[in-house]
Write a protein that holds these residues in place. Structure first.
Motif, PDB file in Angstrom:
ATOM      1  N   HIS A  36       0.813  -1.222   0.000  1.00 22.10           N
ATOM      2  CA  HIS A  36       0.000   0.000   0.000  1.00 22.10           C
ATOM      3  C   HIS A  36       0.849   1.277   0.000  1.00 22.10           C
ATOM      4  N   VAL A  37       2.160   1.155   0.171  1.00 24.63           N
ATOM      5  CA  VAL A  37       3.043   2.317   0.202  1.00 24.63           C
ATOM      6  C   VAL A  37       3.497   2.646  -1.215  1.00 24.63           C
ATOM      7  N   HIS A  38       3.279   3.879  -1.613  1.00 25.59           N
ATOM      8  CA  HIS A  38       3.701   4.336  -2.938  1.00 25.59           C
ATOM      9  C   HIS A  38       5.171   4.748  -2.859  1.00 25.59           C
ATOM     10  N   VAL A  39       5.989   4.245  -3.783  1.00 28.45           N
ATOM     11  CA  VAL A  39       7.415   4.564  -3.803  1.00 28.45           C
ATOM     12  C   VAL A  39       7.707   5.455  -5.002  1.00 28.45           C
ATOM     13  N   LYS A  40       8.351   6.588  -4.726  1.00 21.03           N
ATOM     14  CA  LYS A  40       8.803   7.486  -5.786  1.00 21.03           C
ATOM     15  C   LYS A  40      10.324   7.414  -5.824  1.00 21.03           C
ATOM     16  N   TYR A  41      10.875   7.502  -7.001  1.00 28.11           N
ATOM     17  CA  TYR A  41      12.325   7.425  -7.179  1.00 28.11           C
ATOM     18  C   TYR A  41      12.822   8.741  -7.746  1.00 28.11           C
ATOM     19  N   ALA A  42      13.983   9.166  -7.270  1.00 27.15           N
ATOM     20  CA  ALA A  42      14.557  10.418  -7.749  1.00 27.15           C
ATOM     21  C   ALA A  42      16.075  10.306  -7.793  1.00 27.15           C
ATOM     22  N   VAL A  43      16.657  11.102  -8.675  1.00 29.61           N
ATOM     23  CA  VAL A  43      18.108  11.203  -8.753  1.00 29.61           C
ATOM     24  C   VAL A  43      18.481  12.518  -8.069  1.00 29.61           C
ATOM     25  N   PRO A  44      19.400  12.496  -7.097  1.00 30.95           N
ATOM     26  CA  PRO A  44      19.764  13.722  -6.384  1.00 30.95           C
ATOM     27  C   PRO A  44      20.201  14.838  -7.336  1.00 30.95           C
ATOM     28  N   SER A  45      19.970  16.060  -6.903  1.00 36.09           N
ATOM     29  CA  SER A  45      20.173  17.237  -7.742  1.00 36.09           C
ATOM     30  C   SER A  45      21.556  17.335  -8.362  1.00 36.09           C
ATOM     31  N   TRP A  46      22.587  16.994  -7.634  1.00 37.14           N
ATOM     32  CA  TRP A  46      23.951  17.121  -8.161  1.00 37.14           C
ATOM     33  C   TRP A  46      24.256  16.062  -9.210  1.00 37.14           C
ATOM     34  N   HIS A  47      23.536  14.964  -9.179  1.00 40.99           N
ATOM     35  CA  HIS A  47      23.785  13.875 -10.118  1.00 40.99           C
ATOM     36  C   HIS A  47      22.881  13.931 -11.344  1.00 40.99           C
ATOM     37  N   VAL A  48      21.658  14.421 -11.178  1.00 41.19           N
ATOM     38  CA  VAL A  48      20.688  14.380 -12.272  1.00 41.19           C
ATOM     39  C   VAL A  48      21.136  15.243 -13.447  1.00 41.19           C
ATOM     40  N   LYS A  49      21.963  16.238 -13.191  1.00 42.25           N
ATOM     41  CA  LYS A  49      22.440  17.115 -14.262  1.00 42.25           C
ATOM     42  C   LYS A  49      23.285  16.363 -15.290  1.00 42.25           C
ATOM     43  N   GLU A  50      23.860  15.235 -14.867  1.00 40.46           N
ATOM     44  CA  GLU A  50      24.694  14.431 -15.767  1.00 40.46           C
ATOM     45  C   GLU A  50      23.899  13.364 -16.505  1.00 40.46           C
ATOM     46  N   HIS A  51      22.612  13.250 -16.214  1.00 44.66           N
ATOM     47  CA  HIS A  51      21.748  12.268 -16.869  1.00 44.66           C
ATOM     48  C   HIS A  51      21.131  12.889 -18.119  1.00 44.66           C
ATOM     49  N   GLY A  52      20.501  12.072 -18.926  1.00 49.56           N
ATOM     50  CA  GLY A  52      19.845  12.547 -20.144  1.00 49.56           C
ATOM     51  C   GLY A  52      18.622  13.399 -19.848  1.00 49.56           C
ATOM     52  N   GLU A  53      18.098  14.029 -20.886  1.00 50.89           N
ATOM     53  CA  GLU A  53      16.970  14.949 -20.730  1.00 50.89           C
ATOM     54  C   GLU A  53      15.729  14.261 -20.153  1.00 50.89           C
ATOM     55  N   THR A  57      13.840  15.113 -16.491  1.00 56.24           N
ATOM     56  CA  THR A  57      12.451  15.516 -16.278  1.00 56.24           C
ATOM     57  C   THR A  57      11.664  14.496 -15.461  1.00 56.24           C
ATOM     58  N   ASP A  58      12.021  13.228 -15.572  1.00 54.21           N
ATOM     59  CA  ASP A  58      11.283  12.185 -14.848  1.00 54.21           C
ATOM     60  C   ASP A  58      11.771  11.978 -13.414  1.00 54.21           C
ATOM     61  N   TYR A  59      13.050  12.230 -13.145  1.00 58.76           N
ATOM     62  CA  TYR A  59      13.619  11.869 -11.854  1.00 58.76           C
ATOM     63  C   TYR A  59      14.228  13.027 -11.059  1.00 58.76           C
TER      64      TYR A  59
END
Length: 119
Positions: A36-53, A57-59
């Protein structure tokens, strides 16, 4: 109190999340995330800049409702303060270790507050 949402930040959460349920099924039931617990995933701010577009926007934490301007990387910045204490913590019973870590982070947070107030 019931936990409804967990936000997991990880440098490669965009990839790591795909097999989480399968990996979790091998854990003891008390260690598994309840269905019943919803899990959201995110890439930390300093790392997400090195990921694709698309990943940005998704993480990116800034686009997850309720997260605001959370960095997600702050814990890594404190490792330099905690690494030297590792051997001491290793010798402690769980309760003492919990108290020692809590005390160390309380002092670390107070130091940050005092420095911020001086700006």
């Amino acid at each position: 109190m019931s936990l409804l949402v967990i936000v997991i930040t990880y440098d490669i959460a965009c990839q790591w999340q795909h097999n989480l349920q399968e990996r979790m099924s091998k854990y003891l039931s008390r260690l598994q995330i309840p269905p019943h617990v919803h899990v959201k995933y995110a890439v930390p701010s300093w790392h997400v800049k090195e990921h694709g577009e698309k990943c940005q926007t998704d993480y990116a934490l800034v686009y997850i409702p309720g997260m605001g301007q959370t960095c997600g990387d702050e814990i890594e910045g404190s490792f330099s303060h905690t690494n030297s204490l590792g051997l001491s913590y290793w010798e402690m019973v769980p309760g003492a270790c919990h108290e020692a870590v809590n005390d160390m982070y309380s002092g670390y947070n107070m130091e940050k507050i005092v420095k911020t107030c001086k700006l």
